[in-house]
Write a protein that holds these residues in place. Structure first.
Motif, short mmCIF file in Angstrom:
data_model
loop_
_atom_site.label_atom_id
_atom_site.label_comp_id
_atom_site.label_asym_id
_atom_site.label_seq_id
_atom_site.Cartn_x
_atom_site.Cartn_y
_atom_site.Cartn_z
N ALA A 75 8.68 -15.24 19.08
CA ALA A 75 8.80 -14.86 17.60
C ALA A 75 7.27 -15.23 17.09
N ALA A 76 6.72 -16.48 17.63
CA ALA A 76 5.58 -16.84 16.85
C ALA A 76 4.49 -16.01 17.04
N ARG A 77 4.64 -15.40 18.40
CA ARG A 77 3.41 -14.53 18.88
C ARG A 77 3.56 -12.78 18.61
N VAL A 78 4.71 -12.76 17.87
CA VAL A 78 4.90 -11.04 17.35
C VAL A 78 4.61 -11.05 15.81
N ARG A 79 3.96 -9.96 15.53
CA ARG A 79 3.72 -9.64 14.29
C ARG A 79 3.95 -7.94 13.86
N LEU A 80 4.94 -7.71 12.96
CA LEU A 80 5.41 -6.39 12.33
C LEU A 80 4.03 -6.06 11.54
N GLY A 81 3.42 -4.78 11.61
CA GLY A 81 2.35 -4.53 10.75
C GLY A 81 2.97 -4.48 9.26
N SER A 82 2.10 -5.13 8.37
CA SER A 82 2.62 -5.06 6.84
C SER A 82 1.50 -4.98 6.03
N TYR A 83 1.74 -4.71 4.77
CA TYR A 83 0.63 -3.98 3.79
C TYR A 83 1.20 -4.49 2.39
N PRO A 84 -0.14 -4.88 1.57
CA PRO A 84 0.12 -5.25 -0.02
C PRO A 84 1.01 -4.09 -0.49
N VAL A 85 1.63 -4.55 -1.25
CA VAL A 85 2.46 -3.69 -2.09
C VAL A 85 2.76 -4.03 -3.46
N ARG A 86 2.76 -3.32 -4.53
CA ARG A 86 2.97 -3.51 -5.93
C ARG A 86 3.78 -2.26 -6.62
N GLU A 87 4.29 -2.75 -7.78
CA GLU A 87 5.23 -1.76 -8.52
C GLU A 87 4.77 -1.67 -9.86
N ILE A 88 4.52 -0.51 -10.48
CA ILE A 88 3.83 -0.31 -11.74
C ILE A 88 4.56 0.81 -12.39
N ASN A 89 5.30 0.43 -13.48
CA ASN A 89 5.94 1.65 -14.31
C ASN A 89 6.79 2.71 -13.46
N GLY A 90 7.39 2.11 -12.69
CA GLY A 90 8.35 3.29 -11.78
C GLY A 90 7.67 3.81 -10.61
N VAL A 91 6.57 3.38 -10.27
CA VAL A 91 6.02 3.78 -9.14
C VAL A 91 5.49 2.57 -8.09
N ILE A 92 5.97 2.60 -6.63
CA ILE A 92 5.48 1.57 -5.83
C ILE A 92 4.31 2.18 -5.05
N TRP A 93 3.28 1.19 -5.02
CA TRP A 93 2.20 1.43 -4.53
C TRP A 93 1.88 0.47 -3.27
N GLY A 94 1.29 1.00 -2.20
CA GLY A 94 0.76 0.26 -0.92
C GLY A 94 -0.71 0.56 -0.75
N TYR A 95 -1.06 -0.48 0.00
CA TYR A 95 -2.61 -0.58 0.11
C TYR A 95 -2.49 -0.66 1.74
N LEU A 96 -3.01 0.32 2.12
CA LEU A 96 -3.16 0.69 3.66
C LEU A 96 -4.66 0.38 4.26
N GLY A 97 -5.55 0.06 3.41
CA GLY A 97 -6.83 -0.22 3.90
C GLY A 97 -7.27 -1.57 4.51
N PRO A 98 -8.41 -1.56 4.62
CA PRO A 98 -8.96 -2.96 5.38
C PRO A 98 -9.17 -3.94 4.19
N GLY A 99 -9.34 -5.41 4.52
CA GLY A 99 -9.65 -6.17 3.48
C GLY A 99 -8.71 -6.23 2.19
N GLU A 100 -9.28 -6.93 1.30
CA GLU A 100 -8.48 -7.20 0.08
C GLU A 100 -8.42 -5.82 -0.59
N PRO A 101 -7.33 -5.32 -1.10
CA PRO A 101 -7.11 -4.37 -2.06
C PRO A 101 -7.70 -4.69 -3.34
N PRO A 102 -8.52 -3.24 -3.82
CA PRO A 102 -9.26 -3.43 -5.18
C PRO A 102 -8.40 -3.55 -6.28
#
Ligand code: FES
Ligand SMILES: [Fe+2]
Length: 450
Positions: A113-140
């Motif tokens: 388990a320690a060697r396995v990782r599922l790809g995950s992405y930053p996510v946030r929720e604003i005014n009824g819409v859920i946003w994801g960031y699929l890019g490199p580095g820190e999201p803007p």
């Protein structure tokens, strides 16, 4: 346009130049309401990537890859339990950050388990819409535009499926000329506030019906200028015909419509005097996309339940697929086309736009088109898009990927649809909208950028 350029601007899957550019921005991945059921999980496809969005046991959002990292089973049917998402094939459990928390079929005490990782992405929720960031580095940081800053009670969010490439879906919204034709109504009676009829209500500052203005002034004077967030588009229709009583008008008044393109793939338009729509066009894949519309009122709070009620019958859930579309001829009625509407496609202007953009083909062949003066904003956007893609290829930041302090300073932008003086129209409307924003209670001054 050359074929290579059309390919370069429209394809957004992993590894493509436009895909690398678009991944530098937050993307709408679902409406909040899609997670309202007994099992808060959906499996959106975004920019050609298969994802799973869920709420874990703490109510926190996770946005992860859809394929299980064990042997690739589909996590869209995963079990929401034990604080995460558990694969149904062999029971592996993943947290919202993609860490593997349990591999129950493996020998106790192992460290797989320690060697396995599922790809995950930053996510946030604003005014009824859920946003994801699929890019490199820190999201803007998101800019302080009204759609992100408005109090929740002043907003409503909705979405719809379009079976065509994202770019043509966006381009219809930065084309001010088409409303005089595609959305033409032959009668002016029955101005209504109801859904899809914003071009039927009386225009601000007059009793002239918008239908009459669009019908009788089919050559708007269109201007487009670059802004820090995209493009500001102005369409002027100077009123020199006759009024509703048949009396001549002297051209001293002008209908002004101000709309915007907002990077990466949004437009921002007025719905009525109080409410603007910020609409994003996020690719599902290269041949289909979702529009996400954020309604934002600088006046009083909105009636969300009523706004939803007006829209929900026009689609089938859970896909938000319009009931009228290619499969049923968009509801075309030749008798209506003779007498009532330009298209014969009913009074819902969303169906008109859907027909227009889906009819261009899955990906419009732009080597065969002939652009005119009225396409000024579209030409400008394509040029800016090409420059933005090149900037990302060079390792630079594209438009609206801003340092935090500049993002915080971007306001509005201000949209407008109204009739006022021809002379000094810009100063007139700047004063009107500044007063409205000052009285709103939450909207900040638009600033020089907006
Ligand atoms: S494929 Fe998911 S746990 Fe085995
Ligand atoms: Fe339209």
């Amino acid at each position: 346009m050359r074929e290579e350029e059309n390919v370069r601007l429209t394809r957004t899957g992993p590894g493509t130049p436009a895909g690398a550019w678009m991944r530098r921005y937050w993307q709408p991945v679902a409406l909040s309401e899609e997670l309202d059921g007994v099992r808060p999980l959906v499996a959106p496809k975004v920019l050609g990537q298969d994802l799973v969005l869920f709420r874990d046991g703490d109510g926190e959002l996770g946005l992860v890859d859809r394929g299980c990292p064990h042997r690739g089973a589909d996590l869209a049917l995963g079990r929401l339990e034990d604080g995460g998402l558990r694969c149904c094939f062999h029971g592996w459990l993943f947290g919202r950050d993609g860490t593997c928390l349990d591999t129950p079929a493996e020998p106790a005490g192992g460290n797989l388990a320690a060697r396995v990782r599922l790809g995950s992405y930053p996510v946030r929720e604003i005014n009824g819409v859920i946003w994801g960031y699929l890019g490199p580095g820190e999201p803007p940081q998101l800019p302080a535009l009204d759609c992100f800053e408005a109090p929740a009670g002043h907003t409503f969010a909705w979405k719809g499926l379009l079976e065509c490439n994202w770019l043509q879906a966006l381009e219809v919204g930065i084309d001010p000329a088409h409303a005089s034709y595609l959305h033409r109504f032959f009668q002016d009676e029955d101005p209504s506030e109801s859904y899809g009829r914003q071009f039927r209500a009386a225009s601000r500052g007059t009793d002239l019906p918008m239908t009459k203005i669009l019908r009788e002034y089919g050559r708007p004077d269109i201007d487009a200028v670059r802004t820090p967030y995209g493009i500001r588009i102005t369409a002027l229709r100077t009123l020199d015909g006759t009024d509703t009583e048949g009396r001549p008008m002297d051209g001293s008044r002008t209908h002004v419509r101000v709309t915007h393109q907002v990077f990466p793939h949004g437009f921002h338009i007025p719905l009525d005097a109080d409410t603007a729509i910020t609409q994003w066009h996020v690719p599902i894949d290269d041949a289909s996309c979702y529009w996400y519309a954020q309604f934002t009122s600088v006046g009083g709070p909105v009636d969300r339940a009523e706004m939803r009620r007006q829209r929900v019958d026009a689609v089938t859930l859970p896909d938000y697929r319009p009931r009228f579309g290619r499969s049923n001829g968009y509801g075309y009625d030749p008798v209506e086309q003779l007498a009532t509407t330009y298209t014969g496609l009913g009074t819902d202007i969303n169906v008109h736009d859907q027909w227009a953009v889906e009819g261009q083909g899955a990906i419009q062949d732009r080597t065969r088109e002939h652009l005119g003066r009225s396409d000024k904003a579209i030409v400008m956007y394509r040029r800016m898009l090409g420059e933005a893609i090149t900037a990302v290829e060079r390792g630079e930041d594209p438009p609206l990927v801003l340092p935090a302090e500049r993002a915080a300073g971007l306001r509005g932008p201000v949209t407008l649809d109204g009739i006022g003086p021809t002379e000094g129209w810009a100063e007139h409307w700047t004063a009107v909208t500044a007063k409205q924003r000052a009285e709103s209670g939450w909207a900040q001054a638009a600033g020089t950028d907006g």
